[in-house]
Design a protein around this motif. Structure first.
Motif, short mmCIF file in Angstrom:
data_model
loop_
_atom_site.label_atom_id
_atom_site.label_comp_id
_atom_site.label_asym_id
_atom_site.label_seq_id
_atom_site.Cartn_x
_atom_site.Cartn_y
_atom_site.Cartn_z
N GLN A 45 -12.68 -11.74 -7.59
CA GLN A 45 -11.63 -11.94 -8.59
C GLN A 45 -11.68 -10.84 -9.65
O GLN A 45 -10.64 -10.34 -10.07
CB GLN A 45 -11.77 -13.32 -9.25
N ALA A 46 -12.87 -10.46 -10.09
CA ALA A 46 -13.01 -9.39 -11.08
C ALA A 46 -12.52 -8.06 -10.51
O ALA A 46 -11.85 -7.29 -11.20
CB ALA A 46 -14.46 -9.27 -11.52
N SER A 47 -12.83 -7.82 -9.27
CA SER A 47 -12.38 -6.59 -8.61
C SER A 47 -10.86 -6.54 -8.52
O SER A 47 -10.23 -5.51 -8.80
CB SER A 47 -13.00 -6.49 -7.22
N GLU A 48 -10.25 -7.67 -8.16
CA GLU A 48 -8.79 -7.72 -8.06
C GLU A 48 -8.15 -7.54 -9.44
O GLU A 48 -7.14 -6.85 -9.57
CB GLU A 48 -8.34 -9.04 -7.43
N LEU A 49 -8.74 -8.15 -10.46
CA LEU A 49 -8.22 -8.00 -11.82
C LEU A 49 -8.32 -6.54 -12.26
O LEU A 49 -7.38 -6.00 -12.86
CB LEU A 49 -8.98 -8.90 -12.79
N SER A 75 -1.43 -1.34 -13.53
CA SER A 75 -0.54 -1.53 -14.68
C SER A 75 -0.63 -0.34 -15.63
O SER A 75 0.39 0.15 -16.12
CB SER A 75 -0.91 -2.82 -15.41
N TYR A 76 -1.84 0.13 -15.89
CA TYR A 76 -2.02 1.27 -16.79
C TYR A 76 -1.39 2.53 -16.19
O TYR A 76 -0.75 3.30 -16.92
CB TYR A 76 -3.50 1.51 -17.07
N GLU A 77 -1.56 2.72 -14.89
CA GLU A 77 -0.99 3.91 -14.25
C GLU A 77 0.54 3.88 -14.26
O GLU A 77 1.18 4.91 -14.38
CB GLU A 77 -1.53 4.05 -12.83
N GLU A 78 1.12 2.68 -14.14
CA GLU A 78 2.57 2.57 -14.15
C GLU A 78 3.14 2.83 -15.54
O GLU A 78 4.18 3.47 -15.68
CB GLU A 78 3.00 1.18 -13.68
#
Length: 74
Positions: free
Chosen positions: A32-36, A43-46
């Motif tokens: 879950q941490a990896s997916e987050l 999101s940051y790259e977008e």
């Protein structure tokens, strides 16, 4: 046990196995941490602007709290 009962039991077992796999996946903290992390990176790259604004706001709050703690008369 007749064949239809065996098929019914097999179907229930298959659904139970799927449910347990889904629960196991949800409770896997590392996954879950990896997916987050991946979602945040994406999101940051977008669009990094909201992240930059948020980080700046958080820094201003921290500096304000430190200044308040140092200079307050309490």
């Amino acid at each position: 046990m007749n064949e239809s009962a065996n098929q019914s039991v097999d179907a229930v077992r298959a659904r139970l196995e799927q449910t347990l796999d889904a629960i196991d996946e949800k409770l896997d903290v590392k996954k879950q941490a990896s997916e987050l992390t991946e979602r945040v990176k994406s999101s940051y790259e977008e669009n990094p602007v909201p992240w930059i604004i948020g980080a700046t706001a958080a820094a201003v709050v921290v500096v304000g709290l430190v200044a308040w703690a140092i200079f307050s008369d309490d």
